[in-house]
Design a protein around this motif. Sequence first.
Motif, PDB file in Angstrom:
ATOM      1  N   ALA A 123       0.858  -1.400   0.055  1.00  0.00           N
ATOM      2  CA  ALA A 123      -0.240  -0.159   0.074  1.00  0.00           C
ATOM      3  C   ALA A 123       1.009   0.862  -0.037  1.00  0.00           C
ATOM      4  O   ALA A 123       1.349   1.553  -0.987  1.00  0.00           O
ATOM      5  N   VAL A 124       0.686   1.734   0.750  1.00  0.00           N
ATOM      6  CA  VAL A 124       2.135   2.936   1.138  1.00  0.00           C
ATOM      7  C   VAL A 124       3.332   2.850   2.410  1.00  0.00           C
ATOM      8  O   VAL A 124       2.571   1.949   3.093  1.00  0.00           O
ATOM      9  N   ASN A 125       3.837   3.260   2.014  1.00  0.00           N
ATOM     10  CA  ASN A 125       5.951   3.032   3.374  1.00  0.00           C
ATOM     11  C   ASN A 125       5.361   1.339   3.391  1.00  0.00           C
ATOM     12  O   ASN A 125       5.261   0.967   2.128  1.00  0.00           O
ATOM     13  N   ARG A 126       5.563   1.280   5.148  1.00  0.00           N
ATOM     14  CA  ARG A 126       5.476  -0.317   5.090  1.00  0.00           C
ATOM     15  C   ARG A 126       3.489  -1.017   5.278  1.00  0.00           C
ATOM     16  O   ARG A 126       3.737  -2.053   6.213  1.00  0.00           O
ATOM     17  N   ASP A 127       3.164  -0.600   4.821  1.00  0.00           N
ATOM     18  CA  ASP A 127       1.492  -0.785   5.542  1.00  0.00           C
ATOM     19  C   ASP A 127       1.222  -1.162   3.844  1.00  0.00           C
ATOM     20  O   ASP A 127       1.693  -1.291   2.750  1.00  0.00           O
ATOM     21  N   GLY A 181     -23.770 -36.608   8.917  1.00  0.00           N
ATOM     22  CA  GLY A 181     -24.694 -37.482   9.754  1.00  0.00           C
ATOM     23  C   GLY A 181     -25.331 -38.019   8.416  1.00  0.00           C
ATOM     24  O   GLY A 181     -24.803 -38.186   6.663  1.00  0.00           O
ATOM     25  N   LEU A 182     -25.967 -39.209   8.904  1.00  0.00           N
ATOM     26  CA  LEU A 182     -26.954 -39.751   7.924  1.00  0.00           C
ATOM     27  C   LEU A 182     -27.994 -39.683   6.969  1.00  0.00           C
ATOM     28  O   LEU A 182     -28.085 -40.348   5.969  1.00  0.00           O
ATOM     29  N   ALA A 183     -28.798 -38.413   7.586  1.00  0.00           N
ATOM     30  CA  ALA A 183     -29.473 -37.179   6.520  1.00  0.00           C
ATOM     31  C   ALA A 183     -28.617 -36.019   5.509  1.00  0.00           C
ATOM     32  O   ALA A 183     -29.728 -35.896   4.570  1.00  0.00           O
ATOM     33  N   ASP A 184     -27.186 -36.195   4.904  1.00  0.00           N
ATOM     34  CA  ASP A 184     -26.461 -35.270   4.466  1.00  0.00           C
ATOM     35  C   ASP A 184     -26.482 -34.265   4.128  1.00  0.00           C
ATOM     36  O   ASP A 184     -26.919 -33.481   3.287  1.00  0.00           O
ATOM     37  N   PHE A 185     -26.516 -33.841   5.640  1.00  0.00           N
ATOM     38  CA  PHE A 185     -27.036 -31.858   6.094  1.00  0.00           C
ATOM     39  C   PHE A 185     -25.704 -31.451   5.150  1.00  0.00           C
ATOM     40  O   PHE A 185     -24.492 -31.764   5.457  1.00  0.00           O
ATOM     41  N   HIS A 186     -25.764 -30.611   4.391  1.00  0.00           N
ATOM     42  CA  HIS A 186     -24.057 -30.244   3.958  1.00  0.00           C
ATOM     43  C   HIS A 186     -24.907 -28.203   4.589  1.00  0.00           C
ATOM     44  O   HIS A 186     -26.252 -27.989   4.402  1.00  0.00           O
ATOM     45  N   LEU A 187     -23.675 -28.060   4.930  1.00  0.00           N
ATOM     46  CA  LEU A 187     -23.594 -26.413   4.332  1.00  0.00           C
ATOM     47  C   LEU A 187     -22.352 -25.780   3.422  1.00  0.00           C
ATOM     48  O   LEU A 187     -21.228 -26.626   3.220  1.00  0.00           O
ATOM     49  N   THR A 188     -22.491 -25.275   2.638  1.00  0.00           N
ATOM     50  CA  THR A 188     -21.999 -24.214   1.826  1.00  0.00           C
ATOM     51  C   THR A 188     -21.844 -23.590   2.396  1.00  0.00           C
ATOM     52  O   THR A 188     -23.004 -22.336   2.285  1.00  0.00           O
ATOM     53  N   GLN A 189     -20.502 -22.678   2.273  1.00  0.00           N
ATOM     54  CA  GLN A 189     -19.794 -21.529   2.764  1.00  0.00           C
ATOM     55  C   GLN A 189     -18.972 -20.866   1.024  1.00  0.00           C
ATOM     56  O   GLN A 189     -18.145 -21.454   1.229  1.00  0.00           O
ATOM     57  N   VAL A 190     -19.387 -19.279   0.768  1.00  0.00           N
ATOM     58  CA  VAL A 190     -18.271 -19.357   0.382  1.00  0.00           C
ATOM     59  C   VAL A 190     -18.046 -17.431   0.543  1.00  0.00           C
ATOM     60  O   VAL A 190     -19.056 -16.599   0.976  1.00  0.00           O
ATOM     61  N   ASN A 191     -16.738 -17.224   0.475  1.00  0.00           N
ATOM     62  CA  ASN A 191     -16.742 -15.574   1.109  1.00  0.00           C
ATOM     63  C   ASN A 191     -15.540 -15.210   0.771  1.00  0.00           C
ATOM     64  O   ASN A 191     -14.502 -15.415  -0.303  1.00  0.00           O
ATOM     65  N   VAL A 192     -15.153 -13.795   0.099  1.00  0.00           N
ATOM     66  CA  VAL A 192     -14.672 -13.027  -0.710  1.00  0.00           C
ATOM     67  C   VAL A 192     -14.316 -11.936   0.977  1.00  0.00           C
ATOM     68  O   VAL A 192     -15.207 -11.411   1.628  1.00  0.00           O
ATOM     69  N   GLY A 193     -12.609 -11.734   1.001  1.00  0.00           N
ATOM     70  CA  GLY A 193     -12.715 -10.519   1.964  1.00  0.00           C
ATOM     71  C   GLY A 193     -11.519  -9.795   1.679  1.00  0.00           C
ATOM     72  O   GLY A 193     -10.921  -9.883   0.314  1.00  0.00           O
ATOM     73  N   GLY A 194     -11.386  -9.290   1.964  1.00  0.00           N
ATOM     74  CA  GLY A 194     -10.103  -8.254   2.736  1.00  0.00           C
ATOM     75  C   GLY A 194      -9.592  -7.364   3.523  1.00  0.00           C
ATOM     76  O   GLY A 194     -10.200  -7.840   4.858  1.00  0.00           O
ATOM     77  N   SER A 195      -8.372  -7.457   3.692  1.00  0.00           N
ATOM     78  CA  SER A 195      -7.665  -7.051   5.607  1.00  0.00           C
ATOM     79  C   SER A 195      -6.918  -5.587   5.606  1.00  0.00           C
ATOM     80  O   SER A 195      -5.921  -5.683   3.759  1.00  0.00           O
ATOM     81  N   TYR A 196      -5.664  -4.665   5.991  1.00  0.00           N
ATOM     82  CA  TYR A 196      -5.528  -3.861   5.875  1.00  0.00           C
ATOM     83  C   TYR A 196      -4.410  -3.795   7.049  1.00  0.00           C
ATOM     84  O   TYR A 196      -4.725  -4.081   8.008  1.00  0.00           O
ATOM     85  N   LEU A 197      -2.806  -4.262   6.762  1.00  0.00           N
ATOM     86  CA  LEU A 197      -2.108  -4.352   7.476  1.00  0.00           C
ATOM     87  C   LEU A 197      -1.468  -3.181   7.903  1.00  0.00           C
ATOM     88  O   LEU A 197      -0.602  -2.568   7.153  1.00  0.00           O
ATOM     89  N   LYS A 198      -1.153  -1.946   9.265  1.00  0.00           N
ATOM     90  CA  LYS A 198      -1.132  -0.949   9.199  1.00  0.00           C
ATOM     91  C   LYS A 198       0.352  -1.377  10.436  1.00  0.00           C
ATOM     92  O   LYS A 198       0.323  -2.099  11.491  1.00  0.00           O
ATOM     93  N   GLN A 199       1.697  -0.990  10.082  1.00  0.00           N
ATOM     94  CA  GLN A 199       3.034  -1.165  10.849  1.00  0.00           C
ATOM     95  C   GLN A 199       2.671  -0.037  12.105  1.00  0.00           C
ATOM     96  O   GLN A 199       2.322   1.332  11.631  1.00  0.00           O
ATOM     97  N   VAL A 200       2.598  -0.421  13.380  1.00  0.00           N
ATOM     98  CA  VAL A 200       2.830   0.291  14.234  1.00  0.00           C
ATOM     99  C   VAL A 200       4.024   0.610  15.288  1.00  0.00           C
ATOM    100  O   VAL A 200       4.556   1.813  16.055  1.00  0.00           O
ATOM    101  N   ASN A 201       5.323  -0.729  14.758  1.00  0.00           N
ATOM    102  CA  ASN A 201       6.592  -0.594  14.889  1.00  0.00           C
ATOM    103  C   ASN A 201       7.708  -1.528  14.456  1.00  0.00           C
ATOM    104  O   ASN A 201       7.202  -1.672  13.077  1.00  0.00           O
ATOM    105  N   GLY A 202       8.361  -1.015  13.914  1.00  0.00           N
ATOM    106  CA  GLY A 202       9.018  -1.535  13.261  1.00  0.00           C
ATOM    107  C   GLY A 202       9.529  -0.480  12.201  1.00  0.00           C
ATOM    108  O   GLY A 202      10.144   1.152  12.397  1.00  0.00           O
ATOM    109  N   GLY A 203      11.213  -0.518  11.672  1.00  0.00           N
ATOM    110  CA  GLY A 203      11.809   0.085  10.358  1.00  0.00           C
ATOM    111  C   GLY A 203      13.636  -0.095  10.887  1.00  0.00           C
ATOM    112  O   GLY A 203      13.718  -1.494  11.079  1.00  0.00           O
ATOM    113  N   ARG A 204      14.087   0.745   9.897  1.00  0.00           N
ATOM    114  CA  ARG A 204      15.850   0.264  10.286  1.00  0.00           C
ATOM    115  C   ARG A 204      16.530   0.313  11.264  1.00  0.00           C
ATOM    116  O   ARG A 204      16.948  -0.724  11.808  1.00  0.00           O
ATOM    117  N   TYR A 205      15.065   0.796  12.829  1.00  0.00           N
ATOM    118  CA  TYR A 205      17.142   1.144  14.568  1.00  0.00           C
ATOM    119  C   TYR A 205      15.692   0.641  15.570  1.00  0.00           C
ATOM    120  O   TYR A 205      15.489   0.203  16.222  1.00  0.00           O
TER     121      TYR A 205
END
Length: 349
Positions: free
Chosen positions: A79-83, A97-121
Motif C-alpha cells: 500500500a504505502v510506506n510499510r503498510d 451425518g446420516l441425513a446428508d446435512f450440507h452447509l456450503t459457504q463462500v466468502n471474499v474478503g480483504g484486510s489492511y496491515l498497518k505498521q505500528v512499530n518497525g523500521g531500520r532501527y
Amino acid sequence: MKQTILLSVLFLSFLAKIQAQDPRFAQFYAAPIHVNPAMAGVSSGSARMALNYRDLYYSLLGNKPFRTISASYDQRFRAVNRDYFALSGSVMRDQAGLADFHLTQVNVGGSYLKQVNGGRYASNEQYIVAGAQIGFAQQSLNWSDLTFSAQYDASGYFFDPNAPTNEAFDGKSSNPYLDFNAGVLWYAVWDDNKSLYIGGAMHHINTPSASFTGDDKVRVFRRYSANAGGELPLTKQLSLMPAFLVMSQGPMLSVTTGANIRYTNREWKELALRTGLWTHVNNRANRGVGLDAVIVAAIFELEKWNLGFSYDITSSGLSASNYSRGAFEMSLTYIRPDKSKARLICPKF
C-alpha cells in the motif's frame, strides 16, 4: 438396535446445533482465513493457499461421517510506506451425518496491515490488522433419509416409509443467505523464531435467517472468537509454538489449546518438523464444560509447503461407543515466496 439408537441420538443432537455451531478444525492454525478475516495477508510469502480436510466419527457413521472440506487463498499487496492490504477468498463444504446435512459457504474478503512499530532501527516489527468478509451460504438436508414418529404404527415397532411425516417444511434446502464477518489482529516479531500474535473476530454479524421451514426467527447465531499464539526459541534449532482458539456461538463453547515443538535444520533449503499435543474442551448438555478430545499433530515443512496431519482421540463419554476413535484431519499449505526487497516479517502459524 443399540447402534441405531446411538446414531439417532447423534443426529438429533446435531440437528439441535445446526443453528448453533459452525464447523471447526483441530488444526485451526492451518486454516487462518476460517478463524479470523484479519489473518488474510499475514504470512511469510506474498500469497498463501490452504486446503483443509476433517473426517469425524467415521467409526460410528461409516460412509456418512461428519466431513468438512475447505479451501482458501489470500494475497498481499504493498500500500504505502510499510503498510499492506490483502485480498482473500474461501470456500467451505460441511457434511454431517446420516441425513446428508450440507452447509456450503463462500466468502471474499480483504484486510489492511498497518505498521505500528518497525523500521531500520527498531528492535521488533509490529502490525495491527483489520479484516472483513462478505459471502453467502446455504444449507441442505436429505429428508428422505429421515424417519418420523408419524411413520410408525401405534406400537412403535413397524415403520411405513410411504406414510406421511406430518412435518411442515418447504424443501430440501434453505434459501441462500448473505453473511458478514470481521476481525482484528495484532502481532509482533522479534526474531526469526520469536513472535507473538493475538486477535479476535465476529462471524455472522447480521445473524442471517437459515430455516428449512421459512421461519424467519430461525437464525444463525453470531460466532465470537479469540485466538493467540507465538513462537518461543528453546535452542538454535528448536522452538515452542503454543496457541489457543476460543469460540462461543449461541449456547456452544469450544476451546482448543496446546503447542507444537518445531525442529529446523537451519539450512538454505529449510526442512522443519513440528509435533504437538492439543486438547479440545466444550460444553455438554446439562453436564457443564468437559474435555472432549486429545489431539496429536505432526506438520512437515518443505520450503514453500506445509503438510499437516492430526488425530482426535475422543475422551468424552462417547469414547465407550467409538473406542476413542474421533477425527482424522489433514492440511496442506502453499506459501509463495515474497521476492520484494522489503519483505514483510510475519509470525509462523
